[in-house]
Design a protein around this motif. Structure first.
Motif, PDB file in Angstrom:
ATOM      1  N   ASN A 227       0.851  -1.180   0.000  1.00 40.66           N
ATOM      2  CA  ASN A 227       0.000   0.000   0.000  1.00 40.66           C
ATOM      3  C   ASN A 227       0.891   1.235   0.000  1.00 40.66           C
ATOM      4  N   ILE A 228       0.369   2.314  -0.557  1.00 40.62           N
ATOM      5  CA  ILE A 228       1.110   3.572  -0.608  1.00 40.62           C
ATOM      6  C   ILE A 228       0.400   4.570   0.308  1.00 40.62           C
ATOM      7  N   TRP A 229       1.178   5.286   1.106  1.00 39.15           N
ATOM      8  CA  TRP A 229       0.621   6.238   2.069  1.00 39.15           C
ATOM      9  C   TRP A 229       1.298   7.595   1.905  1.00 39.15           C
TER      10      TRP A 229
ATOM     11  N   ILE B 132      -8.496  10.044  -5.200  1.00 38.60           N
ATOM     12  CA  ILE B 132      -8.155   9.065  -4.169  1.00 38.60           C
ATOM     13  C   ILE B 132      -9.066   9.264  -2.965  1.00 38.60           C
ATOM     14  N   HIS B 133      -9.798   8.217  -2.614  1.00 39.05           N
ATOM     15  CA  HIS B 133     -10.666   8.291  -1.437  1.00 39.05           C
ATOM     16  C   HIS B 133      -9.810   8.469  -0.190  1.00 39.05           C
ATOM     17  N   GLN B 134     -10.141   9.480   0.621  1.00 32.31           N
ATOM     18  CA  GLN B 134      -9.372   9.826   1.816  1.00 32.31           C
ATOM     19  C   GLN B 134      -7.909  10.088   1.462  1.00 32.31           C
ATOM     20  N   GLY B 135      -7.714  10.687   0.276  1.00 31.36           N
ATOM     21  CA  GLY B 135      -6.374  11.043  -0.165  1.00 31.36           C
ATOM     22  C   GLY B 135      -5.948  12.389   0.378  1.00 31.36           C
ATOM     23  N   PRO B 136      -4.703  12.808   0.109  1.00 30.72           N
ATOM     24  CA  PRO B 136      -4.147  14.002   0.755  1.00 30.72           C
ATOM     25  C   PRO B 136      -4.449  15.321   0.059  1.00 30.72           C
ATOM     26  N   ILE B 137      -4.906  15.290  -1.203  1.00 39.56           N
ATOM     27  CA  ILE B 137      -5.055  16.519  -1.985  1.00 39.56           C
ATOM     28  C   ILE B 137      -6.521  16.933  -2.025  1.00 39.56           C
ATOM     29  N   HIS B 138      -6.813  18.180  -1.631  1.00 36.81           N
ATOM     30  CA  HIS B 138      -8.194  18.648  -1.680  1.00 36.81           C
ATOM     31  C   HIS B 138      -8.497  19.279  -3.035  1.00 36.81           C
ATOM     32  N   SER B 139      -9.748  19.711  -3.227  1.00 32.21           N
ATOM     33  CA  SER B 139     -10.200  20.175  -4.540  1.00 32.21           C
ATOM     34  C   SER B 139      -9.496  21.445  -4.995  1.00 32.21           C
ATOM     35  N   GLY B 140      -8.851  22.153  -4.089  1.00 35.36           N
ATOM     36  CA  GLY B 140      -8.102  23.345  -4.466  1.00 35.36           C
ATOM     37  C   GLY B 140      -6.657  23.060  -4.814  1.00 35.36           C
TER      38      GLY B 140
ATOM     39  N   LEU C  59      -2.003  10.923   8.280  1.00 37.04           N
ATOM     40  CA  LEU C  59      -1.693   9.848   7.335  1.00 37.04           C
ATOM     41  C   LEU C  59      -2.867   9.624   6.388  1.00 37.04           C
ATOM     42  N   PHE C  60      -2.613   9.784   5.098  1.00 37.86           N
ATOM     43  CA  PHE C  60      -3.658   9.676   4.088  1.00 37.86           C
ATOM     44  C   PHE C  60      -3.355   8.523   3.126  1.00 37.86           C
ATOM     45  N   ARG C  61      -4.407   8.037   2.523  1.00 35.53           N
ATOM     46  CA  ARG C  61      -4.253   6.987   1.515  1.00 35.53           C
ATOM     47  C   ARG C  61      -3.656   7.581   0.240  1.00 35.53           C
ATOM     48  N   PHE C  62      -2.933   6.748  -0.482  1.00 33.58           N
ATOM     49  CA  PHE C  62      -2.369   7.177  -1.755  1.00 33.58           C
ATOM     50  C   PHE C  62      -2.461   6.003  -2.721  1.00 33.58           C
ATOM     51  N   LYS C  63      -2.009   6.202  -3.949  1.00 35.49           N
ATOM     52  CA  LYS C  63      -2.100   5.164  -4.973  1.00 35.49           C
ATOM     53  C   LYS C  63      -0.734   4.855  -5.556  1.00 35.49           C
ATOM     54  N   LEU C  64      -0.558   3.598  -5.924  1.00 36.19           N
ATOM     55  CA  LEU C  64       0.651   3.213  -6.643  1.00 36.19           C
ATOM     56  C   LEU C  64       0.754   3.997  -7.947  1.00 36.19           C
ATOM     57  N   GLN C  65      -0.399   4.214  -8.568  1.00 41.70           N
ATOM     58  CA  GLN C  65      -0.402   4.988  -9.806  1.00 41.70           C
ATOM     59  C   GLN C  65       0.051   6.424  -9.548  1.00 41.70           C
ATOM     60  N   GLY C  66      -0.328   6.978  -8.389  1.00 43.26           N
ATOM     61  CA  GLY C  66       0.104   8.326  -8.041  1.00 43.26           C
ATOM     62  C   GLY C  66       1.599   8.405  -7.810  1.00 43.26           C
ATOM     63  N   LEU C  67       2.145   7.396  -7.131  1.00 45.33           N
ATOM     64  CA  LEU C  67       3.595   7.336  -6.935  1.00 45.33           C
ATOM     65  C   LEU C  67       4.311   7.290  -8.278  1.00 45.33           C
ATOM     66  N   HIS C  68       3.786   6.474  -9.172  1.00 46.28           N
ATOM     67  CA  HIS C  68       4.398   6.343 -10.496  1.00 46.28           C
ATOM     68  C   HIS C  68       4.355   7.674 -11.251  1.00 46.28           C
ATOM     69  N   LYS C  69       3.247   8.389 -11.127  1.00 42.39           N
ATOM     70  CA  LYS C  69       3.118   9.683 -11.801  1.00 42.39           C
ATOM     71  C   LYS C  69       4.135  10.681 -11.249  1.00 42.39           C
ATOM     72  N   ILE C  70       4.313  10.708  -9.933  1.00 43.26           N
ATOM     73  CA  ILE C  70       5.294  11.620  -9.331  1.00 43.26           C
ATOM     74  C   ILE C  70       6.705  11.272  -9.804  1.00 43.26           C
ATOM     75  N   GLN C  71       6.993   9.979  -9.911  1.00 45.99           N
ATOM     76  CA  GLN C  71       8.317   9.565 -10.387  1.00 45.99           C
ATOM     77  C   GLN C  71       8.545  10.009 -11.830  1.00 45.99           C
ATOM     78  N   GLU C  72       7.510   9.936 -12.650  1.00 49.45           N
ATOM     79  CA  GLU C  72       7.646  10.381 -14.039  1.00 49.45           C
ATOM     80  C   GLU C  72       7.886  11.886 -14.120  1.00 49.45           C
TER      81      GLU C  72
END
Length: 719
Positions: free
Chosen positions: A161-163, A271-279, A287-300
């Motif tokens: 899991n990614i956090w 991302i449900h209960q993720g760290p980024i709000h609509s603004g 501690l918020f949930r994150f996604k493997l896809q989000g990690l991959h996007k940041i790496q790119e």
């Protein structure tokens, strides 16, 4: 960098990887054709030596310490005007190996492969069932190490899991200790979900550390979360002493990665209960949930950062494969009204007109729960509304996102809808099962799928739809998706069918809408059905609505939406209670009064309906689509009144008391028990509509009273 051509993938981040090949039928026949873009990787593995056109080289494939002979040929495909690199087996040993290792793919393809040899249609294994061969370089040119990745291996290899953790002032202390820590409770003994998430952190999970506007560290959990007292280094904090602790290994991200570089892209993941709000900023919390896809996007986005090896994954390992940049935009709360206007414009341009507020009501009903019933006399445009509403959101029959399933009178069990096993034991899926499989594909999870059950009550709904109704009630959040229980017993299926249908459930991007007529050919609904749906009625028709001949000056824009536009955000009352306490209390107090009335005929409602009505009211207030009175009027009409039927004086008394509330004034109930005609005759002349607090419900109750007095029996469906 990741290169992907058809069934081949290469990831620069994986050392010595030549390429990864998704298993298809060619693997069980002769080998594989290598895309031209992948020649460079094979030539590099061969010490830079290229193979001349029309020539070949013998290669050795190594698996489990055993060597297998094959050839690598640069074929001149004159007819196609190009070259082709082909990897071909020299014996049946490799074929037998592939069949024995990749038994799931072999059985899946064999069961679906056309029997006619002239039919060259390829069978594609779904990504979630796929198996792979990875080719790796060795110290010897033309010798390749094989890694065979089976379905069991994919399932047993638990992805971390990614956090995302917000640290700020606590970063230095926690880094020094090699931990992350959060209290059990805050002031008043109340916990927070962004602290409770600590309990879910497991050994091997990956944590992104954010502080002061940037990602500064990434860490790996060294052990599962444990309950532990606040470390002495954090004694200056005001938190309670009892808390949760995870030991982690910090790795610096150099240079730090500013939030502004990636926040917009992460927002698109919803991302449900993720760290980024609509603004596009960071939420307050720990501690918020994150996604493997989000990690991959940041790496790119940050190629200059050297990421530790435990954070590097190939694209095929990423659970969700949807290309983020191609996803529809997320519709913000303040944009919903504009989106409703666009949908209504789309429908009117096609020559159809519906009563004011109907489109908004349909949207709010679907948002509340993904099962809606459209009821009314035949020919009022119920089925057409479903189709047009879906098309307005980019879901059509052509792209498979809209399906019309006509219900047959002889349907008597779920097999007519979900599927059945034939005499040989092979599962033959029904249309609903086929749509659910398609909607569940990772690349489709951001798309809404609409299923219109046409003339739903030609058969008894409880007989053929009961399994679906029960499973809908098992919805729960799992990471950032809503999941349900399984629809089919996996163990009852053959192995090749288990792959596709063994985990069949109702994904959160599927919306079920039933159309019903109420006449002598149809069946009534039980409370089990009515409790789980909003029932929208089509009975008041204006035949003098004519198509407009005016030229439509405003061009229609692309209305395609992300599934989050329709997907429920609330599953339990606690999800809305803290933010909408006043509205929840006001709505519940109205329902308590209604329940006191309904108890006389044992038709009072439970928590399911209370929560559903509260969710509807909250969505309406958020999106500002209807007034509170209009919204509650629709819920009274759609969730309460369909439960009432009978011939007794008690039913009449209940209807009169409900009518008082709908009109917003006191009635002489005792006098009207003998003759209520003065009430419903006024509604025949439309004298009361503008005076009522809840006019739609008041009109319906008046007609139900008329039926009771004239026919000796009344029901929501008979008026």
């Amino acid at each position: 960098m990741i290169t992907q051509v058809r069934s081949w993938t290469h990831d620069d981040n994986i050392p010595d990887l030549i390429g990864r090949k998704k298993v298809d039928w060619s693997i069980f026949e002769y080998g594989s054709t290598v895309p031209n873009d992948f020649k460079v990787y094979f030539y590099k593995a061969n010490g830079g030596e290229e193979i001349e056109v029309g020539k070949g080289k013998q290669v050795t494939l190594i698996y489990g310490g055993k060597k297998y002979k094959a050839s690598l040929r640069n074929v001149d495909q004159i007819s196609a005007g190009r070259e082709s690199l082909q990897l071909r087996y020299h014996s049946n040993d490799l074929k037998d190996l592939m069949i024995s290792i990749f038994k799931h793919s072999y059985e899946f393809i064999t069961a679906r492969k056309p029997r006619d040899p002239r039919n060259k249609k390829q069978v594609v294994v779904p990504d979630e069932l796929a198996e792979y061969i990875e080719f790796y370089t060795t110290d010897i040119p033309y010798n390749y190490e094989l890694k065979l990745i089976t379905l069991e291996g994919n399932r047993n290899q638990q992805m971390p899991n990614i956090w995302w953790v917000n640290q700020g002032a606590t970063l230095s202390e926690e880094k020094e200790e090699g931990i992350i820590w959060a209290p059990l409770n805050g002031k008043g003994g109340r916990s927070q979900y962004h602290w409770d998430t600590m309990d879910e952190v497991k050994q091997g999970d990956i944590i992104l550390h954010y502080a002061n506007g940037s990602l500064r560290y990434v860490s790996k959990a060294l052990e599962d979360c444990v309950h532990a007292e606040k470390p002495s280094s954090m004694s200056n904090s005001n938190w309670d002493a009892q808390g949760r602790l995870v030991r982690v290994e910090y790795h610096p991200l150099q240079p730090n990665i500013p939030l502004t570089l990636f926040s917009q892209e992460i927002m698109k993941l919803q991302i449900h209960q993720g760290p980024i709000h609509s603004g596009a900023g960071v939420k307050q919390g720990y501690l918020f949930r994150f996604k493997l896809q989000g990690l991959h996007k940041i790496q790119e986005i940050s190629p200059q950062v050297k990421w530790p090896e435990f954070t590097l994954f190939s694209r095929t390992q990423i659970e969700e494969k949807a290309v983020v940049t191609n996803l529809p935009n997320i519709v913000e709360d303040q944009e919903v009204t504009s989106k409703m206007n666009d949908i209504k414009l789309f429908i009117s341009h096609r020559g159809f007109h519906y009563p004011p507020g109907l489109i908004e009501n349909l949207y709010l009903s679907l948002k509340t729960k993904p099962f809606v019933i459209l009821a009314g006399v035949s020919g009022t445009g119920k089925t057409k509304l479903v189709k047009l509403f879906a098309e307005a959101l980019g879901a059509t029959g052509d792209n498979g996102q809209f399906s019309l399933i006509p219900v047959r009178p002889d349907w008597s069990d779920p097999s007519d809808l979900l599927g059945y096993k034939d005499l040989s034991g092979v599962f033959r899926p029904g249309r609903l099962a086929e749509v659910l499989v398609e909607a569940s594909q990772p690349e489709n999870q951001h798309k809404p799928y609409f299923i219109c059950m046409d003339e739903m009550n030609l058969a008894r709904v409880e007989y053929y739809f009961s399994d679906v109704l029960s499973v809908i009630e098992t919805q729960e959040w799992r990471q950032d998706r809503i999941v349900t229980s399984k629809l089919i017993n996996r163990e009852s299926l053959l192995p090749q069918d288990q792959l596709l249908y063994g985990d069949l459930s109702i994904p959160d991007n599927v919306y079920l809408i039933g159309t019903v007529n109420m006449d002598e050919t149809t069946h009534p609904f039980s409370k089990k059905v009515l409790d789980r749906a909003n029932t929208i009625e089509f009975n008041y028709i204006n035949l003098q609505q004519y198509p407009s001949l005016a030229i439509h000056e405003k061009e229609e824009t692309d209305l395609t939406v992300h599934n989050s536009f329709l997907r429920s955000e609330y599953l339990q009352l606690i999800d809305v209670y803290s933010e909408y306490t006043e509205l929840v209390h006001a709505t519940t107090e109205k329902l308590v009064k209604i329940n006191h009335i309904l108890e006389e005929i044992h038709s009072h409602v439970g928590f399911r309906i209370r929560d559903s009505i509260c969710f509807y009211m909250v969505y309406n207030q958020r999106f500002e689509l209807l007034s509170d009175d209009e919204a509650f009027d629709l819920q009274l009409l759609q969730k309460i009144l369909p439960r009432i039927q009978g011939s007794s004086l008690s039913v009449k008394r209940v209807l009169l008391k409900l009518l008082q509330g709908a009109l917003g004034r006191t009635l002489p109930v005792s006098d009207l028990m003998d003759d209520a005609s003065e009430i419903y005759l006024k509604w025949n002349d439309n004298q009361e509509e503008n005076k009522a607090k809840h006019p739609l419900s008041a009109r319906k109750i008046a007609f139900m009273l008329r039926r009771l007095e004239e026919d000796g029996f009344t029901s929501y469906w008979l008026s």
